[in-house]
Design an enzyme around this catalytic site. Structure first.
Site, PDB file in Angstrom:
ATOM      1  N   ALA A 250       0.867  -1.177   0.000  1.00  0.00           N
ATOM      2  CA  ALA A 250       0.000   0.000   0.000  1.00  0.00           C
ATOM      3  C   ALA A 250       0.903   1.225   0.000  1.00  0.00           C
ATOM      4  CB  ALA A 250      -0.897  -0.030   1.226  1.00  0.00           C
TER       5      ALA A 250
ATOM      6  N   GLY B  70       0.681  -4.966   1.040  1.00  0.00           N
ATOM      7  CA  GLY B  70      -0.529  -5.091   0.219  1.00  0.00           C
ATOM      8  C   GLY B  70      -0.295  -5.863  -1.074  1.00  0.00           C
TER       9      GLY B  70
ATOM     10  N   GLU C 249      -0.594  -9.389  -0.112  1.00  0.00           N
ATOM     11  CA  GLU C 249      -2.017  -9.594   0.205  1.00  0.00           C
ATOM     12  C   GLU C 249      -2.856  -9.694  -1.072  1.00  0.00           C
ATOM     13  OE1 GLU C 249      -1.792  -6.226   2.866  1.00  0.00           O
ATOM     14  OE2 GLU C 249      -2.402  -7.483   4.549  1.00  0.00           O
TER      15      GLU C 249
ATOM     16  N   GLU D 127       4.827  -4.767   7.597  1.00  0.00           N
ATOM     17  CA  GLU D 127       4.051  -3.701   8.252  1.00  0.00           C
ATOM     18  C   GLU D 127       4.523  -3.348   9.654  1.00  0.00           C
ATOM     19  OE1 GLU D 127       2.748  -6.078   6.392  1.00  0.00           O
ATOM     20  OE2 GLU D 127       1.164  -5.260   5.125  1.00  0.00           O
TER      21      GLU D 127
HETATM   22  N1  CO8 Z   1       4.472   3.169  -1.067  1.00  0.00           N
HETATM   23  C1  CO8 Z   1       4.801   4.299  -1.724  1.00  0.00           C
HETATM   24  N2  CO8 Z   1       5.880   4.404  -2.529  1.00  0.00           N
HETATM   25  C2  CO8 Z   1       6.645   3.313  -2.673  1.00  0.00           C
HETATM   26  C3  CO8 Z   1       6.364   2.090  -2.028  1.00  0.00           C
HETATM   27  C4  CO8 Z   1       5.214   2.052  -1.198  1.00  0.00           C
HETATM   28  N3  CO8 Z   1       4.838   0.921  -0.560  1.00  0.00           N
HETATM   29  N4  CO8 Z   1       7.320   1.196  -2.350  1.00  0.00           N
HETATM   30  C5  CO8 Z   1       8.178   1.837  -3.181  1.00  0.00           C
HETATM   31  N5  CO8 Z   1       7.775   3.110  -3.378  1.00  0.00           N
HETATM   32  C6  CO8 Z   1       8.410   4.139  -4.204  1.00  0.00           C
HETATM   33  C7  CO8 Z   1       9.643   4.721  -3.521  1.00  0.00           C
HETATM   34  O1  CO8 Z   1       9.258   5.736  -2.608  1.00  0.00           O
HETATM   35  C8  CO8 Z   1      10.402   5.272  -4.702  1.00  0.00           C
HETATM   36  O2  CO8 Z   1       9.826   6.473  -5.105  1.00  0.00           O
HETATM   37  P1  CO8 Z   1      10.770   7.743  -5.499  1.00  0.00           P
HETATM   38  O3  CO8 Z   1      11.542   7.283  -6.698  1.00  0.00           O
HETATM   39  O4  CO8 Z   1       9.799   8.833  -5.778  1.00  0.00           O
HETATM   40  O5  CO8 Z   1      11.657   7.982  -4.323  1.00  0.00           O
HETATM   41  C9  CO8 Z   1      10.113   4.258  -5.802  1.00  0.00           C
HETATM   42  O6  CO8 Z   1       8.925   3.553  -5.384  1.00  0.00           O
HETATM   43  C10 CO8 Z   1      11.226   3.252  -5.987  1.00  0.00           C
HETATM   44  O7  CO8 Z   1      11.468   2.660  -4.715  1.00  0.00           O
HETATM   45  P2  CO8 Z   1      12.930   2.551  -4.074  1.00  0.00           P
HETATM   46  O8  CO8 Z   1      13.802   3.668  -4.559  1.00  0.00           O
HETATM   47  O9  CO8 Z   1      12.770   2.415  -2.598  1.00  0.00           O
HETATM   48  O10 CO8 Z   1      13.435   1.188  -4.724  1.00  0.00           O
HETATM   49  P3  CO8 Z   1      14.471   0.154  -4.104  1.00  0.00           P
HETATM   50  O11 CO8 Z   1      14.770  -0.836  -5.191  1.00  0.00           O
HETATM   51  O12 CO8 Z   1      15.615   0.865  -3.481  1.00  0.00           O
HETATM   52  O13 CO8 Z   1      13.681  -0.580  -2.921  1.00  0.00           O
HETATM   53  C11 CO8 Z   1      11.781  -1.729  -1.937  1.00  0.00           C
HETATM   54  C12 CO8 Z   1      12.569  -1.385  -3.235  1.00  0.00           C
HETATM   55  C13 CO8 Z   1      12.649  -2.618  -1.035  1.00  0.00           C
HETATM   56  C14 CO8 Z   1      10.508  -2.448  -2.331  1.00  0.00           C
HETATM   57  C15 CO8 Z   1      11.470  -0.413  -1.185  1.00  0.00           C
HETATM   58  O14 CO8 Z   1      10.881   0.500  -2.106  1.00  0.00           O
HETATM   59  C16 CO8 Z   1      10.526  -0.592  -0.052  1.00  0.00           C
HETATM   60  O15 CO8 Z   1      10.915  -1.043   1.014  1.00  0.00           O
HETATM   61  N6  CO8 Z   1       9.224  -0.231  -0.248  1.00  0.00           N
HETATM   62  C17 CO8 Z   1       8.227  -0.331   0.776  1.00  0.00           C
HETATM   63  C18 CO8 Z   1       7.789  -1.777   0.949  1.00  0.00           C
HETATM   64  C19 CO8 Z   1       6.802  -1.890   2.078  1.00  0.00           C
HETATM   65  O16 CO8 Z   1       7.090  -1.639   3.224  1.00  0.00           O
HETATM   66  N7  CO8 Z   1       5.565  -2.261   1.741  1.00  0.00           N
HETATM   67  C20 CO8 Z   1       4.509  -2.451   2.680  1.00  0.00           C
HETATM   68  C21 CO8 Z   1       3.733  -1.190   2.810  1.00  0.00           C
HETATM   69  S1  CO8 Z   1       2.537  -1.275   4.099  1.00  0.00           S
HETATM   70  C22 CO8 Z   1       1.259  -2.141   3.431  1.00  0.00           C
HETATM   71  O17 CO8 Z   1       1.287  -2.572   2.305  1.00  0.00           O
HETATM   72  C23 CO8 Z   1       0.100  -2.323   4.307  1.00  0.00           C
HETATM   73  C24 CO8 Z   1      -1.092  -2.928   3.598  1.00  0.00           C
HETATM   74  C25 CO8 Z   1      -2.323  -2.804   4.400  1.00  0.00           C
HETATM   75  C26 CO8 Z   1      -2.734  -1.391   4.520  1.00  0.00           C
HETATM   76  C27 CO8 Z   1      -3.826  -1.226   5.486  1.00  0.00           C
HETATM   77  C28 CO8 Z   1      -4.150   0.253   5.638  1.00  0.00           C
HETATM   78  C29 CO8 Z   1      -4.731   0.599   6.901  1.00  0.00           C
END
Ligand code: CO8
Length: 264
Positions: free
Chosen positions: A63, A108, A111, A131
């Site tokens: 998400a 997500g 999920e 999360e």
């Molecule tokens: N949300 C928003 N932006 C994201 C997300 C995300 N989950 N994942 C990646 N991005 C964006 C980055 O911010 C980046 O944007 P920008 O270029 O503008 O800075 C772009 O995508 C590329 O990402 P990275 O530069 O970080 O790429 P890397 O190859 O270095 O890393 C990763 C890749 C490891 C996947 C890293 O991006 C990361 O850790 N992302 C987050 C993963 C994560 O924690 N996901 C879980 C999120 S929480 C969730 O899903 C909860 C679901 C239930 C919600 C319930 C709501 C109440």
């Protein structure tokens, strides 16, 4: 559709989450677009769906953390419900849905994959529920589906310690069925979807419903669910022609043919 592409090849629909600049992260707009695409699938024509992500790096990286960062308790709960409602729609859709996981399937993203009937992935895929590292719980069904799909103990280990796992490990614990080189993933998903689409659609739908509804019931009730769905296949064209084809084959092997099931 803005963030979600949809195309149909024969009897197979391909849904692509298309927000590669954010690794296909799910914000409200992506979720709205996904729901609109699911609602628009022509179930009289399409017999199997594939869901994948745009690009070669990510299926869905979760998400949208930026969007979630300022939510109130009420808004957080509502956002969880929004995702849950859409993913439940996918899980209970009449036709089978295959997740072709082509990279990160985090939060997500995992999920979403778990709401599909079948998961296959590329060798660079990574799965996890990170999360608790963000101060929240999985909120789009992760606590429920991961525990049911793998085991409660394995789900708790992965979720409590926010442990991401690679494709081979995901396969080992039964989270995905098979791992392919990236370039072979979509062809493999299409081949599998094509095989499903060539089978008798009334029966395939009944199998999905029997398995899903049966898993939510006790064994006695589950067997009644199966009996009713089994019965519902009889007197259909597909049952009569499918069985007649087998019997013709027995009389004369040259009469073997591929049955063109009609969904009626
Ligand atoms: N949300 C928003 N932006 C994201 C997300 C995300 N989950 N994942 C990646 N991005 C964006 C980055 O911010 C980046 O944007 P920008 O270029 O503008 O800075 C772009 O995508 C590329 O990402 P990275 O530069 O970080 O790429 P890397 O190859 O270095 O890393 C990763 C890749 C490891 C996947 C890293 O991006 C990361 O850790 N992302 C987050 C993963 C994560 O924690 N996901 C879980 C999120 S929480 C969730 O899903 C909860 C679901 C239930 C919600 C319930 C709501 C109440």
């Amino acid at each position: 559709m803005g963030f979600v592409d949809y195309e149909v090849e024969g009897r197979v629909g391909l849904i692509t989450i298309n927000r590669p600049q954010a690794l296909n992260a799910l914000n409200s707009e992506v979720l709205d677009d996904l729901e609109a695409v699911i609602d628009g699938v022509d179930l009289s024509e399409v017999r199997a769906l594939i869901i994948t992500g745009a690009g070669e790096k990510s299926f869905v990286a979760g998400a949208d953390i930026g969007q979630m960062s300022s939510l109130t308790k009420e808004e957080g709960e509502a956002f969880g419900k929004k995702g849950n409602d859409i993913f439940r729609k996918i899980e209970t859709l009449a036709i089978p849905v295959i997740a072709a996981v082509n990279g990160f399937a985090l939060g997500g993203g995992n999920e979403l994959a778990m709401s599909c009937d079948i998961r296959i992935c590329s060798d660079n895929a990574m799965f996890g529920q990170p999360e608790v590292g963000l101060g929240i719980t999985p909120g789009f069904g992760g606590t429920q589906r991961l525990a049911r799909l793998v085991s409660p103990g394995m789900a708790k280990q992965l979720i409590f310690a926010a442990t991401n796992i690679k494709a081979e490990e995901a396969c080992r614990i039964g989270l995905v069925n098979a791992v392919y080189p990236q370039e072979e993933l979509l062809p493999a998903a299409k081949k599998l979807a094509g095989k499903i689409a060539a089978a008798a659609p009334i029966a395939v739908r009944a199998c999905k419903k029997a398995i899903n509804d049966g898993l939510e019931a006790n064994m006695d009730d589950a067997l009644v669910i199966e009996e009713k769905l089994f019965g519902s296949c009889f007197e259909t064209y597909d049952q009569q022609e499918g069985m007649a084809n087998f019997l013709r084959k027995k009389d004369d092997p040259k009469k073997v043919k591929v049955v063109d099931f009609r969904n009626e």
